[in-house]
Enzyme design. Structure first.
Site, PDB file in Angstrom:
ATOM      1  N   GLU A 265       0.813  -1.228   0.000  1.00 30.09           N
ATOM      2  CA  GLU A 265       0.000   0.000   0.000  1.00 30.09           C
ATOM      3  C   GLU A 265       0.843   1.274   0.000  1.00 30.09           C
ATOM      4  O   GLU A 265       1.696   1.468   0.860  1.00 30.09           O
ATOM      5  CB  GLU A 265      -0.932   0.016   1.216  1.00 30.09           C
ATOM      6  CG  GLU A 265      -1.855   1.216   1.256  1.00 30.09           C
ATOM      7  CD  GLU A 265      -2.876   1.157   2.372  1.00 30.09           C
ATOM      8  OE1 GLU A 265      -3.666   2.116   2.513  1.00 30.09           O
ATOM      9  OE2 GLU A 265      -2.893   0.159   3.126  1.00 30.09           O
ATOM     10  N   LYS A 282      -8.478  -1.171   1.155  1.00 27.77           N
ATOM     11  CA  LYS A 282      -9.485  -1.665   2.097  1.00 27.77           C
ATOM     12  C   LYS A 282     -10.225  -2.797   1.410  1.00 27.77           C
ATOM     13  O   LYS A 282     -10.796  -2.619   0.345  1.00 27.77           O
ATOM     14  CB  LYS A 282     -10.473  -0.571   2.508  1.00 27.77           C
ATOM     15  CG  LYS A 282     -10.078   0.145   3.766  1.00 27.77           C
ATOM     16  CD  LYS A 282     -10.309  -0.751   4.982  1.00 27.77           C
ATOM     17  CE  LYS A 282      -9.546  -0.263   6.209  1.00 27.77           C
ATOM     18  NZ  LYS A 282      -8.204  -0.835   6.303  1.00 27.77           N
TER      19      LYS A 282
END
Length: 475
Positions: A265, A282
């Site tokens: 990420e 997410k």
């Protein structure tokens, strides 16, 4: 008079798949005890987004210009960063064909704003697309050229593991041998974590938050060389932001700290021209050996309303964070709820970008987006207070960010997830900390959230021959 940056090509090919890792391993042996970092695009040979994994950076701090800084508050860090990194509008931008990193500050910004950065006096920037590398140093340094050339010859001679397959074969016995990870304990038992999920959902029902990124941790002891452990992690979990950071006398515990990250990420990237981009993650599904089951898991993630809702909420939060300093009309959602596949998990990711306003403080733009919204929930301020009440210990480096602030005015910072934090203990032994978490919403099924914690733990624990512990921390 400032010492000039010197850049020159490395007179050797780095076309082999893992030459950068072999080179860093050899340089690490030559430079024991100095601050160093390997910002490693370990998925460069098979990534779906090649531009994100084009470069790997080998950064070191030694010699008369070596500097390390530590901070313990947001104000302290912001004031330092604005002075040390903020680039005036009239600073020439890095040419498009040049790497964004041209020496600068490298290190970690922890979740609670404890930070440690070192000034990279020497670096090697590997261009995986071209199979080439560039040497960088403060001032002319023939010794650095010689050291890198000799280290590369050593790495490519076969004396160090060079390919991912070599690493797997070399370390297979060590990876599964008992005793590498010892005395593992979970911060929260299953019952305790489920209770905290219920408390988070009660806060949602009261209207105090929409989404709570609740975390826990696993602690223990590692009796292995951190670099060998890192090689095992990157071999089994290649990702765009795998990182090895060695921080002597760190700000977190006062002891030498090593961070082994396999993060997929990106928190924030700022180009030298002022384009800011964030790629929050997410939504997670574990991989399956059966191709049909694996495809079904990715498809389920792609369309599941809870995962999409989680991702959209955080994407909206990030849009707000980036809009604070964005030039009007430049805020864009480049991708929304895209699914990316990694070695052990499928992940849902969105990409948001904006052009910073002329005269905007880059340091403030980064700090106003911190901590990563994917690791807090929304809205950020009230949810962080809820998390402080629910979580039973500080997060430290976990769910903070790591990467670089370049002399070009560029930066690239990843979120520290899937990351083991090692703190020096007894000789030959490292205190081991692995943070884990997941997003809690009104629709969350508590047992499924617990299963997601176990799924996320497998990437690190499994690579080191361990499983999630059944025992909580001792009272």
């Amino acid at each position: 008079m400032p010492v000039p940056l010197v850049r020159q090509p490395l007179p050797a090919s780095l076309a082999q798949a893992d030459s950068a890792a072999g080179l860093f391993g050899a340089l690490r042996q030559r430079l024991p005890g100095v601050p160093m970092a390997f910002l490693d695009s370990s998925d460069h040979s098979h990534t779906p987004r090649p531009e994100r994994s084009r470069y790997s950076i080998l950064a070191f701090s030694f010699g008369p210009q070596a500097t390390t800084v530590q901070h313990r508050s947001r104000r302290e860090f912001l004031n330092w960063l604005a002075h040390a990194w903020d680039a005036p509008d009239d600073v020439p931008h890095a040419a498009q064909e040049d790497p964004a990193f041209q020496l600068g500050w490298v290190g970690v910004l922890g979740y609670e704003y404890r930070t440690q950065f070192f000034y990279a006096t020497h670096a090697v920037v590997v261009d995986h697309h071209a199979g080439t590398a560039e040497l960088q140093s403060l001032g002319e340094d023939s010794g650095w050229v010689e050291a890198v050339t000799e280290a590369l010859q050593l790495a490519q001679s076969g004396q160090l593991a060079q390919s991912r397959q070599d690493v797997l074969q070399t370390n297979a016995a060590q990876a599964v041998a008992p005793g590498v990870l010892r005395q593992l304990r979970a911060r929260d038992s299953q019952a305790e974590y489920l209770g905290k999920i219920a408390a988070a959902q009660e806060q949602i029902r009261r209207g105090n938050t929409y989404e709570v990124c609740l975390t826990t941790a696993v602690n223990g002891s590692l009796t292995a060389d951190p670099w060998q452990s890192y090689l095992q992690l990157r071999a089994q979990n290649p990702a765009p932001f795998t990182q090895y950071l060695q921080l002597p006398g760190s700000a977190f515990d006062g002891e030498d700290t090593v961070i082994l990250s396999t993060s997929p990420e990106r928190f924030v990237q700022v180009s030298s021209a002022g384009l800011i981009r964030s790629e929050p993650i997410k939504g997670t599904r574990r991989r399956h050996l059966n191709p049909d089951q694996d495809a079904a898991a990715a498809d389920d993630l792609r369309v599941h309303p809870k995962d999409r809702a989680e991702n959209v909420m955080i994407a909206d939060l990030v849009r707000n964070d980036l809009s604070i300093h964005a030039a009007p009309g430049t805020l864009r959602t480049e991708r929304l709820c895209a699914v990316e596949t990694y070695a052990t998990v499928h992940q849902m990711v969105s990409t948001i970008s904006a052009q910073l306003e002329p005269g905007a403080s880059r340091a403030r733009a980064v700090c106003d987006a911190f901590p990563p919204g994917s690791m807090t929930g929304a809205p950020k301020g009230s949810t962080m207070q809820i998390l402080q009440d629910l979580e039973s210990g500080p997060r430290g480096p976990y769910s903070g960010v790591a990467g670089y602030f370049s002399s070009t005015g560029a930066c690239d910072l990843s979120v520290l997830i899937r990351a083991a934090v090692l703190t020096a203990g007894e000789p030959g032994c490292w205190d081991f900390h692995l943070g884990l978490g997941g997003a809690i919403t009104a629709d969350s099924e508590p047992q499924a959230e617990w299963e997601e914690i176990l799924t996320k733990s497998r990437g690190v624990l499994g690579a080191l021959g361990a499983e999630f512990p059944t025992e909580p921390y001792p009272c």
